[in-house]
Design an enzyme around this catalytic site. Structure first.
Site, PDB file in Angstrom:
ATOM      1  N   ASP A 253       0.860  -1.191   0.000  1.00 24.61           N
ATOM      2  CA  ASP A 253       0.000   0.000   0.000  1.00 24.61           C
ATOM      3  C   ASP A 253       0.900   1.246   0.000  1.00 24.61           C
ATOM      4  O   ASP A 253       2.096   1.136  -0.260  1.00 24.61           O
ATOM      5  CB  ASP A 253      -0.982  -0.053   1.187  1.00 24.61           C
ATOM      6  N   ASP A 254       0.326   2.416   0.302  1.00 27.89           N
ATOM      7  CA  ASP A 254       1.083   3.667   0.180  1.00 27.89           C
ATOM      8  C   ASP A 254       2.430   3.590   0.909  1.00 27.89           C
ATOM      9  O   ASP A 254       2.505   3.082   2.029  1.00 27.89           O
ATOM     10  CB  ASP A 254       0.279   4.827   0.765  1.00 27.89           C
TER      11      ASP A 254
END
Ligand SMILES: *[C@@H]1O[C@H](CO)[C@@H](O)[C@H](O)[C@H]1NC(C)=O
Ligand SMILES: *[C@@H]1O[C@H](CO)[C@@H](O)[C@H](O)[C@H]1NC(C)=O
Ligand SMILES: *[C@@H]1O[C@H](CO)[C@@H](O)[C@H](O)[C@H]1NC(C)=O
Length: 449
Positions: A253-254
């Site tokens: 994810d980010d």
């Protein structure tokens, strides 16, 4: 998304080399050093003094808890260093204490148990009102710090291993009862350094400083498979003076996401993230490289992200919020970014992310203004940019300069898409939408650029 390819690897290496040369030769390199003093601890203890066995099978929870109890209650002048020698130390989650250094020697691994049945639960964060993914409380982070000051996690690049697979499986099978644990969380703490450590396979977010100030994170490596759910790298949340640099992050994810609480809970808690620096970061993610949001209800101001290298990434730069969030996102600068093989170069959007419950206020509109993005070079970028403001709260003073985003050779030029935004764009290719004035003279941007 397609990953890999020899060409990507070569391009990326070339870029990293150029970038390393630039920053090594630059005299007076700007760093986070000095922001938090690197305390020297004359009192040193080893986890093996407390009976720990680094065989990867023995459960060492008692040793970690006793060692930290000893540090907390003996209160040696200058604090204490807890040494973790080479070996694999399996343990349940544990709390840190103030004025301590957790030192992972070369080859040291602190490994989370896969047995999740007795994992401690803690209260939800007031700025979220509930766990991020399930209502109610949340599982305590594997390594936890609450109300602490002067804590260092460092060493010789030893590993903190979350063994997250069991948690990812529960998420995939929808059998999670509460929100998954972060790998490391500091809450209401100050004077924190995390450096020269490898973070691996976090159950959820990797490093989560929340309601903290003066936090330095540098020379870290954060790894999780690209399909591991919500394994954000570093999420400074309602925190100030956070400095992140010289790190490699590749997760599901980010890579870095600056946050400040969720809808009505974040608005009433009212604690912004401010003065966040992110520099010399390299990595890849199926989601965002550098993100702000989407939980930004306390506001996010004064963020500087520079010298960022991204490859095989979903969205290079992603500023995201939503109706019901409220919060002001202001004075964000992202500069000197190299990206290769990304789906979207730049995305700034007002309709991203879910709500904690149905009680959010649909009139709580976020504000997005004074955003600078400059010196961006992208190759194999499928879609250069998307800027989607809100009709009743248009994004203003959004200014782009010296941005070159190339598609794959042979692919047709995909245009930018914008709505409800004003600002300026100079030397941006492919040329962005007409909403961004393409001249330096007009005063479209509050700062000359
Ligand atoms: C660890 O900290 C949490 C949150 O502050 C607390 O609820 C818990 O009791 C602590 N656990 C131990 C073993 O001290
Ligand atoms: C640890 O890793 C960092 C890069 O993240 C590197 O600069 C440093 O030299 C390494 N240290 C040791 C002792 O291997
Ligand atoms: C904007 O943020 C930068 C840090 O990125 C800071 O140096 C500057 O003072 C801020 N500007 C204002 C007007 O607050």
């Amino acid at each position: 998304m397609k990953h890999g390819g020899v060409w990507d690897v070569i391009t990326c290496f070339a870029a990293v080399l150029v970038f390393l040369q630039c920053f090594c030769s630059a005299a007076g390199l700007v760093t986070c050093s000095g922001m938090v003093p690197m305390a020297y601890r004359s009192d040193k203890i080893s986890i093996t003094d407390f009976g720990a066995v680094g065989d990867g099978r023995t459960l060492n929870t008692k040793a970690f808890r006793e060692a930290i109890y000893r540090i907390e209650h003996l209160k040696r002048r200058g604090g204490t260093l807890l040494y973790i020698p080479s070996g694999v130390y399996l343990t349940e989650s544990f709390n840190l204490t103030s004025r301590m250094t957790l030192y992972l020697a070369k080859g040291a691994v602190i490994q989370a148990t896969k047995d999740t049945t007795n994992w401690p639960l803690i209260a939800p964060l007031p700025s979220y009102g509930r766990g991020r993914e399930r209502p109610g409380g949340r599982y305590m982070s594997f390594i936890h710090g609450d109300g602490l000051h002067d804590v260092i996690i460092t060493g010789e690049n030893g590993t903190i291993d979350g063994q997250g697979e069991v948690w990812w499986t529960m998420w995939r099978q929808r059998t999670l009862q509460f929100t998954r644990p972060n790998l490391v969380e500091f809450k209401d703490s100050r004077g924190i350094i995390i450096s020269n450590v490898v973070f691996k396979n976090s159950p959820f977010w990797n490093i989560h400083p929340v309601y903290c100030s003066n936090v330095v994170i540098r020379y870290v490596t954060i790894l999780a498979p690209p399909d591991s759910p919500n394994t954000d790298g570093i999420d400074p949340d309602s925190s100030s003076h956070v400095c992140i640099e010289d790190s490699y992050i590749s997760t599901g994810d980010d890579l870095v996401a600056v946050k400040s609480g969720w809808d009505e809970y974040g608005i009433s808690y009212g604690r912004p993230s401010t003065d966040i620096t992110i520099r010399r970061l390299t990595g890849s993610s199926p989601f965002a490289g550098i993100a702000v949001g989407s939980e930004t209800s306390g506001g996010v101001t004064n963020v500087l992200a520079e010298h960022i290298t991204l490859y095989n990434t979903g969205i290079g730069i992603h500023l995201k919020t939503n109706i019901g969030r409220g919060g002001i996102i202001r004075n964000i600068t992202v500069s000197d970014v190299f990206m290769v093989n990304v789906r979207k170069g730049i995305k700034i959007a007002g309709d991203v992310g879910d709500h904690p419950d149905e009680n959010y206020n649909p009139n709580a509109l976020p504000v997005m203004k004074h955003i600078r993005i400059k010196n961006v070079w992208g190759e194999k970028v499928q879609q250069p940019g998307l800027i989607q403001g809100l009709k009743n709260s248009p994004f203003t003073d959004i200014c782009l300069s010296n941005i070159n985003l190339f598609g794959s050779s042979g692919a047709k030029n995909v245009p930018w898409k914008c709505a409800d935004v004003s600002g300026g764009a100079v030397q941006v290719s492919p040329s962005p939408c007409a909403e961004l004035v393409s001249s330096r003279q007009t005063g479209a941007c509050s700062v000359p650029f």
